[in-house]
Design a protein around this motif. Structure first.
Motif, PDB file in Angstrom:
ATOM      1  N   GLY A  99       0.814  -1.201   0.000  1.00 14.71           N
ATOM      2  CA  GLY A  99       0.000   0.000   0.000  1.00 14.71           C
ATOM      3  C   GLY A  99       0.849   1.253   0.000  1.00 14.71           C
ATOM      4  O   GLY A  99       2.038   1.245  -0.353  1.00 14.71           O
ATOM      5  N   SER A 100       0.247   2.348   0.414  1.00 20.82           N
ATOM      6  CA  SER A 100       0.948   3.624   0.494  1.00 20.82           C
ATOM      7  C   SER A 100       0.214   4.520   1.468  1.00 20.82           C
ATOM      8  O   SER A 100      -0.936   4.270   1.834  1.00 20.82           O
ATOM      9  N   GLY A 101       0.893   5.565   1.919  1.00 21.06           N
ATOM     10  CA  GLY A 101       0.288   6.492   2.857  1.00 21.06           C
ATOM     11  C   GLY A 101       1.210   7.649   3.129  1.00 21.06           C
ATOM     12  O   GLY A 101       2.238   7.829   2.456  1.00 21.06           O
ATOM     13  N   VAL A 102       0.870   8.430   4.138  1.00 26.09           N
ATOM     14  CA  VAL A 102       1.633   9.623   4.487  1.00 26.09           C
ATOM     15  C   VAL A 102       2.095   9.511   5.939  1.00 26.09           C
ATOM     16  O   VAL A 102       1.274   9.311   6.850  1.00 26.09           O
ATOM     17  N   ALA A 103       3.408   9.608   6.143  1.00 26.64           N
ATOM     18  CA  ALA A 103       3.990   9.677   7.482  1.00 26.64           C
ATOM     19  C   ALA A 103       4.259  11.141   7.795  1.00 26.64           C
ATOM     20  O   ALA A 103       4.891  11.842   7.004  1.00 26.64           O
ATOM     21  N   VAL A 104       3.778  11.603   8.940  1.00 27.04           N
ATOM     22  CA  VAL A 104       3.973  12.990   9.363  1.00 27.04           C
ATOM     23  C   VAL A 104       4.920  12.987  10.547  1.00 27.04           C
ATOM     24  O   VAL A 104       4.685  12.288  11.544  1.00 27.04           O
ATOM     25  N   SER A 132      -5.195   6.584   0.540  1.00 25.80           N
ATOM     26  CA  SER A 132      -5.339   5.750  -0.659  1.00 25.80           C
ATOM     27  C   SER A 132      -6.605   4.905  -0.541  1.00 25.80           C
ATOM     28  O   SER A 132      -7.342   4.989   0.452  1.00 25.80           O
ATOM     29  N   ASN A 133      -6.819   4.047  -1.517  1.00 20.54           N
ATOM     30  CA  ASN A 133      -8.009   3.183  -1.502  1.00 20.54           C
ATOM     31  C   ASN A 133      -7.662   1.731  -1.183  1.00 20.54           C
ATOM     32  O   ASN A 133      -8.446   0.826  -1.448  1.00 20.54           O
ATOM     33  N   ALA A 134      -6.457   1.515  -0.605  1.00 16.79           N
ATOM     34  CA  ALA A 134      -6.033   0.168  -0.228  1.00 16.79           C
ATOM     35  C   ALA A 134      -5.378   0.231   1.150  1.00 16.79           C
ATOM     36  O   ALA A 134      -4.861   1.274   1.551  1.00 16.79           O
TER      37      ALA A 134
END
Length: 373
Positions: A99-104, A132-134
């Motif tokens: 998957g993917s995402g955002v790390a802050v 994302s959608n996953a």
């Protein structure tokens, strides 16, 4: 009046205690995938953290981990989910495994995708969200077990902004912001022997020079471009075919955080390591390929997606790729051990045991291959 036990233990003439080495274990891709699926299906926790520690059978509380000083956590965020802010005095290396995402981290957003690696410094305010959608899945490695055993693991979790008590501070803020002299500049700093013993005043303890420690990102898209260069070194090369994901804040400790280094390797098919050992513990997550490791004489098979405690501290070990190119993320508490002056290393079985960082280290035969080109 009750008797109190004596604080003294007589160790006069005592022999050194035999160390209890944890055996190497493999956590298979299949078991990891099942746990990921379970985490996806549970009710969303209030803090947003769907997480599961991977715990060695010999681990005991406090400080559960895959090795005595390193924990590995599976983290899952479903689409649209976000975690609370977290701040703790342990540090982390993380890798996205799907998957993917955002790390802050400290207000900076980093978009990560499969096999990207990043670090989270101690006491940095951090959170995660999945736009994302996953499902987004990542492995987090931290030094929390060591801090838990020392009973000094500071952790706080909160929604929204940084707590008011910390507003206006930054990691590199100078204590003498008024522009006057630092208190430590007024304290004693005196060499008292020719051999190099010094006396320093108290202020030297509480006002240490700052080396900026920030979250860095090693995108797989860029890192993977360099892997063929180590895979293609001639077969006679006796070093490891890898790159360190280096954080300059760790300086001579050659780390990704101040506790761990992370490396990405690329070994050609049928590549065989020379057995070696070190006091630092290591664990491998296999990104591709298959093969086996020999650890203290035991053979352990592994494949893409498996996680292995590949080198318990001071265990003799070697790794061997099968019929495919093999890559792994290796996490090892090498920088921490250098800082403690405890990093003993034996690069090849007939070579001496050296204290790396205190003694001159080992040489590989890279020079002969560079000269041949």
């Amino acid at each position: 009046m009750e008797k109190t036990s004596s604080p003294f233990v007589d160790v006069s003439g005592a022999a050194p205690r035999e160390q209890n080495m944890w055996p190497s274990i493999v956590i298979t891709k299949e078991s990891i995938d099942l746990e990921i699926a379970r985490l996806q299906d549970i009710a969303r926790p209030d803090n947003g953290r769907r997480a599961s520690l991977i715990v060695h059978p010999q681990a005991t509380r406090p400080g559960l981990g895959l090795s005595p000083g390193i924990d590995v956590t599976i983290n899952v965020l479903n689409p649209g989910e976000r975690t609370f802010n977290l701040r703790k005095n342990s540090n982390m290396v993380e890798i996205c495994i799907s998957g993917s995402g955002v790390a802050v981290c400290d207000g900076t957003q980093t978009r990560v995708s499969k096999f990207d690696v990043w670090n989270t410094p101690s006491m940095a305010v951090h959170s995660y969200y999945n736009d994302s959608n996953a499902p987004w899945v990542r492995l987090s490695y931290s030094n929390a077990p060591l801090l838990e055993k020392l009973e000094i693991h500071y952790v706080e979790e909160f929604e929204g902004d940084i707590p008011p008590a910390d507003a206006g501070t930054t990691p590199a803020a100078a204590p003498n912001s008024s522009g006057g002299p630092r208190a430590r500049d007024l304290a004693l700093r005196e060499q008292i022997t020719e051999q190099g013993a010094w006396l320093l005043g108290y202020e030297w303890l509480i006002d240490i020079d700052v080396i900026e420690s920030k979250s860095l990102h090693w995108p797989w898209e860029k890192v993977s471009q360099y892997l063929p260069s180590v895979e293609e070194i001639d077969r006679g090369y006796n070093g490891r075919r890898l790159f360190v994901l280096y954080n300059p804040a760790t300086e001579r400790r050659i780390g990704t955080t101040h506790s761990f280094f992370a490396t990405i390797s690329s070994s050609p098919p049928n590549n065989h390591h020379i057995p070696h050992r070190h006091s630092s513990a290591a664990m491998n997550y296999y990104l591709r390929g298959r093969g086996y490791s020999k650890v203290n004489g035991e053979r352990l098979e592994w494949k893409e997606g498996d996680l292995i405690l590949s080198a318990p501290g001071w265990a003799m070990h070697s790794h061997h790729s099968g019929d495919q190119t093999t890559s792994a993320l290796t996490i090892q508490d090498h920088p921490l051990q250098i800082a403690m002056e405890s990093l003993i290393w034996q690069e090849r079985i007939k070579e001496p045991i050296l204290t790396l960082g205190r003694q001159a280290g080992f040489e590989s035969n890279r020079a002969q291959f560079v000269a041949a080109k």
